[in-house]
Design an enzyme around this catalytic site. Structure first.
Site, PDB file in Angstrom:
ATOM      1  NE  ARG A 171     -13.239  -2.102  -2.895  1.00 42.13           N
ATOM      2  CZ  ARG A 171     -13.216  -0.933  -2.214  1.00 42.13           C
ATOM      3  NH1 ARG A 171     -12.584   0.083  -2.997  1.00 42.13           N
ATOM      4  NH2 ARG A 171     -13.852  -0.432  -1.410  1.00 42.13           N
ATOM      5  NE  ARG A 200     -12.716   3.895  -7.967  1.00 41.46           N
ATOM      6  CZ  ARG A 200     -12.992   4.781  -6.945  1.00 41.46           C
ATOM      7  NH1 ARG A 200     -13.424   5.878  -6.958  1.00 41.46           N
ATOM      8  NH2 ARG A 200     -12.407   4.234  -5.864  1.00 41.46           N
ATOM      9  NE  ARG A 235     -18.075   4.752 -12.169  1.00 40.05           N
ATOM     10  CZ  ARG A 235     -16.882   5.413 -11.470  1.00 40.05           C
ATOM     11  NH1 ARG A 235     -16.882   5.137 -10.277  1.00 40.05           N
ATOM     12  NH2 ARG A 235     -16.232   6.182 -12.267  1.00 40.05           N
ATOM     13  CG  ASP A 278     -19.700  -1.112  -1.136  1.00 38.12           C
ATOM     14  OD1 ASP A 278     -18.406  -1.021  -1.599  1.00 38.12           O
ATOM     15  OD2 ASP A 278     -19.861  -0.628   0.139  1.00 38.12           O
ATOM     16  CE1 TYR A 312     -16.785   3.510   5.396  1.00 35.33           C
ATOM     17  CE2 TYR A 312     -16.573   1.344   6.277  1.00 35.33           C
ATOM     18  CZ  TYR A 312     -16.078   2.200   5.547  1.00 35.33           C
ATOM     19  OH  TYR A 312     -14.838   2.191   5.123  1.00 35.33           O
TER      20      TYR A 312
HETATM   21  O1  CP3 Z   1     -13.549  -6.647  -6.533  1.00 39.17           O
HETATM   22  C1  CP3 Z   1     -14.099  -6.614  -5.374  1.00 39.17           C
HETATM   23  O2  CP3 Z   1     -13.288  -6.896  -4.377  1.00 39.17           O
HETATM   24  C2  CP3 Z   1     -15.257  -6.853  -5.170  1.00 39.17           C
HETATM   25  C3  CP3 Z   1     -16.343  -5.697  -4.932  1.00 39.17           C
HETATM   26  C4  CP3 Z   1     -15.994  -4.861  -3.662  1.00 39.17           C
HETATM   27  C5  CP3 Z   1     -16.397  -3.366  -3.635  1.00 39.17           C
HETATM   28  N1  CP3 Z   1     -16.447  -2.848  -2.283  1.00 39.17           N
HETATM   29  C6  CP3 Z   1     -16.438  -2.556  -4.727  1.00 39.17           C
HETATM   30  C7  CP3 Z   1     -16.536  -0.957  -4.668  1.00 39.17           C
HETATM   31  C8  CP3 Z   1     -15.895  -5.120  -2.415  1.00 39.17           C
HETATM   32  C9  CP3 Z   1     -15.315  -6.427  -1.784  1.00 39.17           C
HETATM   33  C10 CP3 Z   1     -15.974  -4.002  -1.376  1.00 39.17           C
HETATM   34  C11 CP3 Z   1     -15.942  -3.974  -0.137  1.00 39.17           C
HETATM   35  C12 CP3 Z   1     -15.883  -2.954   0.814  1.00 39.17           C
HETATM   36  N2  CP3 Z   1     -16.531  -1.511   0.726  1.00 39.17           N
HETATM   37  C13 CP3 Z   1     -14.907  -2.609   2.002  1.00 39.17           C
HETATM   38  C14 CP3 Z   1     -14.268  -3.507   2.523  1.00 39.17           C
HETATM   39  C15 CP3 Z   1     -13.132  -4.102   1.882  1.00 39.17           C
HETATM   40  C16 CP3 Z   1     -11.973  -2.765   1.957  1.00 39.17           C
HETATM   41  O3  CP3 Z   1     -11.740  -2.345   1.039  1.00 39.17           O
HETATM   42  O4  CP3 Z   1     -11.481  -2.482   3.098  1.00 39.17           O
HETATM   43  C17 CP3 Z   1     -15.241  -1.349   2.341  1.00 39.17           C
HETATM   44  C18 CP3 Z   1     -14.537  -0.492   3.561  1.00 39.17           C
HETATM   45  C19 CP3 Z   1     -16.147  -0.668   1.580  1.00 39.17           C
HETATM   46  C20 CP3 Z   1     -16.786   0.567   1.686  1.00 39.17           C
HETATM   47  C21 CP3 Z   1     -16.638   1.438   0.495  1.00 39.17           C
HETATM   48  N3  CP3 Z   1     -17.157   1.178  -0.786  1.00 39.17           N
HETATM   49  C22 CP3 Z   1     -15.769   2.541   0.293  1.00 39.17           C
HETATM   50  C23 CP3 Z   1     -15.050   3.102   1.318  1.00 39.17           C
HETATM   51  C24 CP3 Z   1     -15.864   3.067  -0.925  1.00 39.17           C
HETATM   52  C25 CP3 Z   1     -15.141   4.344  -1.475  1.00 39.17           C
HETATM   53  C26 CP3 Z   1     -13.850   3.906  -1.709  1.00 39.17           C
HETATM   54  C27 CP3 Z   1     -13.690   3.814  -3.265  1.00 39.17           C
HETATM   55  O5  CP3 Z   1     -12.786   2.956  -3.593  1.00 39.17           O
HETATM   56  O6  CP3 Z   1     -14.084   4.611  -3.944  1.00 39.17           O
HETATM   57  C28 CP3 Z   1     -16.772   2.182  -1.678  1.00 39.17           C
HETATM   58  C29 CP3 Z   1     -17.074   2.217  -3.014  1.00 39.17           C
HETATM   59  C30 CP3 Z   1     -16.819   0.837  -3.778  1.00 39.17           C
HETATM   60  N4  CP3 Z   1     -17.054  -0.301  -3.689  1.00 39.17           N
HETATM   61  C31 CP3 Z   1     -16.215   0.848  -5.238  1.00 39.17           C
HETATM   62  C32 CP3 Z   1     -16.105  -0.233  -5.695  1.00 39.17           C
HETATM   63  C33 CP3 Z   1     -15.484  -0.671  -7.050  1.00 39.17           C
HETATM   64  C34 CP3 Z   1     -15.799   2.271  -6.176  1.00 39.17           C
HETATM   65  C35 CP3 Z   1     -16.970   3.149  -6.690  1.00 39.17           C
HETATM   66  C36 CP3 Z   1     -16.595   3.358  -7.958  1.00 39.17           C
HETATM   67  O7  CP3 Z   1     -16.902   2.697  -8.794  1.00 39.17           O
HETATM   68  O8  CP3 Z   1     -16.582   4.670  -7.947  1.00 39.17           O
END
Ligand code: CP3
Length: 355
Positions: A27, A31, A40, A77, A154
């Site tokens: 990640r 944010r 964003r 994602d 999910y």
């Molecule tokens: O920088 C990176 O690592 C690349 C981008 C990336 C995102 N999601 C961007 C994202 C990666 C590799 C993921 C994988 C992901 N997404 C996983 C597996 C890794 C982990 O964290 O366990 C999972 C379970 C998800 C599902 C997901 N997507 C959730 C649960 C959420 C909400 C939680 C949160 O952090 O807000 C997301 C949204 C998400 N994916 C965001 C980002 C940057 C946040 C969205 C925003 O900008 O508000």
């Protein structure tokens, strides 16, 4: 395609000599960076950002402009696949991802198809191509996907979950339905990751965020088995180079030997296992990625450096086969400067291990 200027990350995954231990952060685009929040805002929302190749590339490169990271990771994602299957992904403020049409029964599973990576998911491949162009060979690009089990949680729960009751009910009461879903997901992930590789991803990682909520028997049957199928189906060499694959099961420290036996190149570790134990157990079979608790980044610089030193010492003096990372994603309220302290500490303190 241009030559790679820094291939330290790929070399460490293949257990080849490196000058210092490579590092990236799960990640790393997100944010905690004010510039991410600004981009964003321009895109409108998170999924619009994922679907705009230029802006997705911009946020992928943002952390690399701040810190000397050794890899970039595609900005996207894991839930793109279920969305492309027609489940209707949306994000509700403060509540994480949700699906408007979750999987509830066998007929739902029978209805879904394998998404075409250059069709419904073409926006992801366009982002990969754009990022590879914009990276100009500085560092390798990591492609990724969720594991079938993690995607299924999910899809069946309809969003994030704490107790996983709906999917576990399906697992115990209707195991064939779940196997049918996992098999379709494994086929989808194979096509999706292979398309990312063809579009330019130089390594791939499978996120099994929720494999650790299973019993050891169920982990083997419902999660690992499908990741094994994926490893068997992936393109392992492209553009004259091996494309390493990393499997990451959060809370999967008990199962390292089984994970290594899939034929993956590396295992991602969370922070609940000592990296020295992990190293002893997998030997030279696979490389290891990890494993600092992301919450250490709330501490003072000296405490961060101390933790980095401890983990480097734990991996030991075999010199290679370690990619430094956090044990899970960086927290959104971490000061960006602390991430910089972390990255610099890995490079500086690891040099003595690579003479
Ligand atoms: O920088 C990176 O690592 C690349 C981008 C990336 C995102 N999601 C961007 C994202 C990666 C590799 C993921 C994988 C992901 N997404 C996983 C597996 C890794 C982990 O964290 O366990 C999972 C379970 C998800 C599902 C997901 N997507 C959730 C649960 C959420 C909400 C939680 C949160 O952090 O807000 C997301 C949204 C998400 N994916 C965001 C980002 C940057 C946040 C969205 C925003 O900008 O508000």
């Amino acid at each position: 395609m241009s030559e790679l200027k820094n291939d330290c990350y790929l070399r460490a995954l293949l257990k080849q000599p490196v000058d210092c231990t490579p590092v990236w952060m799960m990640r790393q685009a997100g944010r905690y960076l004010p510039e991410y929040r600004a981009t964003r805002g321009v895109a409108g929302d998170f999924m619009s950002l994922c679907k705009n190749a230029e802006l997705a590339s911009e946020v992928t490169l943002q952390p690399l402009k701040r810190f000397p990271l050794d890899a970039a990771i595609l900005f996207s994602d894991i839930l793109t696949i279920p969305d492309a299957m027609g489940l209707g992904l949306y994000f509700e403020a403060g509540e994480g991802p949700k699906f408007s049409h979750p999987i509830t029964c066998k007929a739902d599973v029978e209805r879904i198809g394998i998404p075409d990576p250059e069709g419904e998911l073409q926006y992801v491949m366009n982002a990969v191509r754009q990022i590879r162009h914009d990276l100009q060979g500085e560092v390798p690009l990591i492609g990724f996907s969720g594991s079938p089990w993690t995607l299924a949680t999910y899809m069946v729960e309809g969003g994030s979950s704490k107790a996983f009751t709906k999917i576990k009910k399906m697992m115990y009461a209707e195991p064939q339905t779940l196997h049918l879903l996992l098999d379709k997901l494994a086929d989808s992930v194979i096509e999706y990751l292979n398309a990312q590789i063809k579009a330019g991803a130089q390594a791939v990682m499978v996120f099994d965020t929720w494999g650790g909520v299973l019993t050891p028997r169920d982990y083997n049957e419902f999660s690992l088995r499908y990741m094994h199928k994926i490893v068997d189906g992936l393109i392992r060499e492209n553009d004259g180079r091996r494309v390493p694959v990393t499997l990451f099961t959060k809370n999967g420290g008990m199962w390292l030997e089984q994970i290594a036996a899939t034929g993956c190149d590396a295992i991602g570790l969370d922070w609940t296992i000592d990296i020295s134990d992990a190293k002893r157990r997998v030997g030279d079979k696979v490389a290891l990625q990890g494993n600092m608790d992301p919450s250490v980044l709330y501490a003072q610089p000296e405490r961060i450096r101390q933790e980095v030193a401890t983990i480097l010492e734990g991996f030991g003096d075999t010199g290679t086969g370690h990619v430094f990372n956090l044990g899970h994603g960086i927290h959104l309220d971490v000061p960006p400067e602390n991430a910089g302290v972390f990255v610099d500490a890995v490079h500086e303190l690891s040099k003595p291990y690579h003479k």
